[in-house]
Design a protein around this motif. Structure first.
Motif, PDB file in Angstrom:
ATOM      1  N   ASN A  17     -60.922  11.877 -11.897  1.00  0.00           N
ATOM      2  CA  ASN A  17     -59.584  12.016 -11.313  1.00  0.00           C
ATOM      3  C   ASN A  17     -58.958  13.351 -11.683  1.00  0.00           C
ATOM      4  O   ASN A  17     -58.345  14.017 -10.843  1.00  0.00           O
ATOM      5  N   GLU A  18     -59.116  13.746 -12.935  1.00  0.00           N
ATOM      6  CA  GLU A  18     -58.547  15.017 -13.394  1.00  0.00           C
ATOM      7  C   GLU A  18     -59.205  16.189 -12.676  1.00  0.00           C
ATOM      8  O   GLU A  18     -58.518  17.111 -12.224  1.00  0.00           O
ATOM      9  N   ALA A  19     -60.527  16.161 -12.541  1.00  0.00           N
ATOM     10  CA  ALA A  19     -61.243  17.250 -11.866  1.00  0.00           C
ATOM     11  C   ALA A  19     -60.841  17.354 -10.395  1.00  0.00           C
ATOM     12  O   ALA A  19     -60.769  18.452  -9.847  1.00  0.00           O
ATOM     13  N   GLY A  37     -57.938  16.442  -9.218  1.00  0.00           N
ATOM     14  CA  GLY A  37     -56.514  16.712  -9.097  1.00  0.00           C
ATOM     15  C   GLY A  37     -55.748  15.616  -8.375  1.00  0.00           C
ATOM     16  O   GLY A  37     -54.651  15.835  -7.887  1.00  0.00           O
ATOM     17  N   ARG A  38     -56.360  14.446  -8.305  1.00  0.00           N
ATOM     18  CA  ARG A  38     -55.725  13.305  -7.634  1.00  0.00           C
ATOM     19  C   ARG A  38     -56.381  12.023  -8.137  1.00  0.00           C
ATOM     20  O   ARG A  38     -57.406  12.066  -8.817  1.00  0.00           O
TER      21      ARG A  38
END
Length: 135
Positions: free
Chosen positions: A30-32, A34-35
């Motif tokens: 999710n962090e990679a 950006g959503r």
């Protein structure tokens, strides 16, 4: 249920190290991206259930197959049984696997949302329509 189990005395631990690694992997995905790509929950044990939109399934499956590769003596075909999904995972190139968690996730089950409820004839009911009791 997991929080309640942890609050008992003595505490009951349903999640294991692999469960916690899956949680971390989902947060990393999710962090990679950006959503919020994927969300997780757990059954009554350590088995993760992930939810995502169909468009994100190949990417998430690829990331998880790299972080949690199949173990020795098994194959990617056993690990990701869905041939279409496996083809999409491999279409992005060879997997770069991390052996840390190899064999800890036995397989991925890829299911889809069905057509939803549909009307059935009264004859198919398990309840007596007059009394509401089981037939």
């Amino acid at each position: 249920s997991h929080a309640t189990s942890l609050d008992t005395s003595p505490p009951i631990f349903y999640l294991n190290d692999t469960s916690r690694a899956v949680i971390a992997a989902v947060h990393k995905i999710n962090e990679a991206a950006g959503r919020s790509v994927a969300a997780y929950t757990f059954d009554a044990g350590p088995n993760a259930v992930l939810f995502m939109e169909e468009v994100d399934v190949p990417m998430v499956a690829r990331e998880l197959a790299q972080q949690f590769p199949h173990g020795k003596g098994s194959s990617l075909e056993e690990h990701i049984a869905d041939a279409d999904l496996r083809a999409k995972v491999l279409a992005a190139g060879a997997l770069t696997v991390d052996p840390t968690w190899a064999g800890n996730v036995k397989y991925f089950i890829h299911s889809k949302i069905g057509a939803g409820p549909s009307p059935q004839p009264v004859s198919a009911s398990l309840l007596d329509p007059a009394t509401g009791l089981p037939k």
